[in-house]
Enzyme design. Sequence first.
Site, PDB file in Angstrom:
ATOM      1  N   LYS A 133      -0.240  -9.650   2.456  1.00 17.71           N
ATOM      2  CA  LYS A 133       0.282  -8.837   3.974  1.00 17.71           C
ATOM      3  C   LYS A 133      -1.002  -8.045   4.174  1.00 17.71           C
ATOM      4  CE  LYS A 133       3.257  -5.421   3.742  1.00 17.71           C
ATOM      5  NZ  LYS A 133       2.768  -4.551   4.825  1.00 17.71           N
ATOM      6  N   GLU A 140       9.512  -3.437  10.520  1.00 18.64           N
ATOM      7  CA  GLU A 140       9.795  -2.351   9.878  1.00 18.64           C
ATOM      8  C   GLU A 140      10.303  -1.025  10.815  1.00 18.64           C
ATOM      9  OE1 GLU A 140       6.618  -0.406   7.366  1.00 18.64           O
ATOM     10  OE2 GLU A 140       7.300   1.582   7.211  1.00 18.64           O
ATOM     11  N   ASP A 193      -0.280  -6.638  -0.201  1.00 21.01           N
ATOM     12  CA  ASP A 193      -0.993  -5.935   0.930  1.00 21.01           C
ATOM     13  C   ASP A 193      -3.137  -5.697   1.040  1.00 21.01           C
ATOM     14  OD1 ASP A 193       0.462  -4.796   2.933  1.00 21.01           O
ATOM     15  OD2 ASP A 193       1.051  -3.181   2.140  1.00 21.01           O
ATOM     16  N   GLU A 249      -0.402  -4.943   7.909  1.00 21.12           N
ATOM     17  CA  GLU A 249       0.138  -4.587   9.276  1.00 21.12           C
ATOM     18  C   GLU A 249      -0.928  -5.513  10.257  1.00 21.12           C
ATOM     19  OE1 GLU A 249       0.169  -0.382   8.419  1.00 21.12           O
ATOM     20  OE2 GLU A 249       0.872  -0.318   6.646  1.00 21.12           O
ATOM     21  N   ASP A 290       0.546  -1.273  -0.573  1.00 22.48           N
ATOM     22  CA  ASP A 290      -0.080   0.601  -0.312  1.00 22.48           C
ATOM     23  C   ASP A 290       0.967   1.200   0.063  1.00 22.48           C
ATOM     24  OD1 ASP A 290       0.661  -0.017   2.483  1.00 22.48           O
ATOM     25  OD2 ASP A 290      -1.308   0.488   3.514  1.00 22.48           O
ATOM     26  N   SER A 291       2.093   1.231   0.061  1.00 26.53           N
ATOM     27  CA  SER A 291       2.858   2.188  -0.372  1.00 26.53           C
ATOM     28  C   SER A 291       2.999   2.515  -1.325  1.00 26.53           C
ATOM     29  CB  SER A 291       4.764   1.939   0.122  1.00 26.53           C
ATOM     30  OG  SER A 291       4.592   0.232  -0.673  1.00 26.53           O
TER      31      SER A 291
HETATM   32  O1  KIV Z   1       3.339  -1.277   1.997  1.00 27.50           O
HETATM   33  C1  KIV Z   1       4.980  -1.597   1.522  1.00 27.50           C
HETATM   34  O2  KIV Z   1       5.474  -1.423   1.139  1.00 27.50           O
HETATM   35  C2  KIV Z   1       5.044  -2.117   2.903  1.00 27.50           C
HETATM   36  C3  KIV Z   1       6.756  -2.312   2.634  1.00 27.50           C
HETATM   37  C4  KIV Z   1       7.341  -1.119   3.029  1.00 27.50           C
HETATM   38  C5  KIV Z   1       6.680  -3.574   3.922  1.00 27.50           C
HETATM   39  O3  KIV Z   1       4.480  -1.925   3.635  1.00 27.50           O
END
Ligand code: KIV
Length: 269
Positions: free
Chosen positions: A111, A179, A81, A113, A42-43
Amino acid sequence: MPTVRDIRAKAGEEPITMLTAYDAPTAAVIDEAGIDMILVGDSMGNAVLGYDSTIPVTVDEIASRTGSVVRATEDALVVADLPFLGFGYDEKTAVENAGRMLKEEGASAIKIESGPHTVELTETLSNLGVPVMAHLGLTPQSVNQLGHVRQGTTQDEADEILDLAKRHEDAGAFSLVLEHIPSNLAATITAELDIPTIGIGAGPDTDGQVLVINDVIGLGEWSPPFAKQFGNVKSEMERAVTAYRDEVESEEFPGKKHSHVEDELDGVY
Ligand code: KIV
């Protein structure tokens, strides 16, 4: 295509590599370079969608980008994510969103959080056959509560992260992103878990490393202090775009090589 088992088997044997990608051409380059996992993070909110945080990123945005990354990837394990409020509110929504990434977009894992509220969800998803990568330490989706600061810097915070790491492993997570936490805490967590830890700003002693692709290739306005720039794609883009502008303005482009004439039309035009 590797499975999460292959990733788990690498833990402690050789360093695991992971990078983010949000589109097909970037994913193809990363895949061909032999990177083990691609995270459709989600970055993307900051990296490619023009937001100033990850909060606005939607499930649809992650899904669409995951599909494009999967279509360009042959060997790397693709992890999608789940964005802010794409999980954690009720289990049904989380299962549907996670399932969509695997069933419709072809990701191999998701993934989330993590925190105390994701232990049960990790167990449910893992039992359903959805591999879960947990994520502790700095979790950017909590920016409104925690800010963007180093985590695990006091004994209590460090104990909590270690405890949550163990609980997510017990719940079935296949790996764990750590992180922006102290290296010595990351080393302890890595030693205490069987599943691979993937660090970002967590020092050299995790089982693997992940960075945001924009930071690695030098495309973006800002990078976190723990990232390293390995190239300068932005200056190469600037050079190419400026050269294009100059050649159009000077009428050098398009030349003969980039145009064609149809002889049969000579009588008409
Ligand atoms: O969203 C993302 O790119 C992340 C990484 C920085 C681990 O969570």
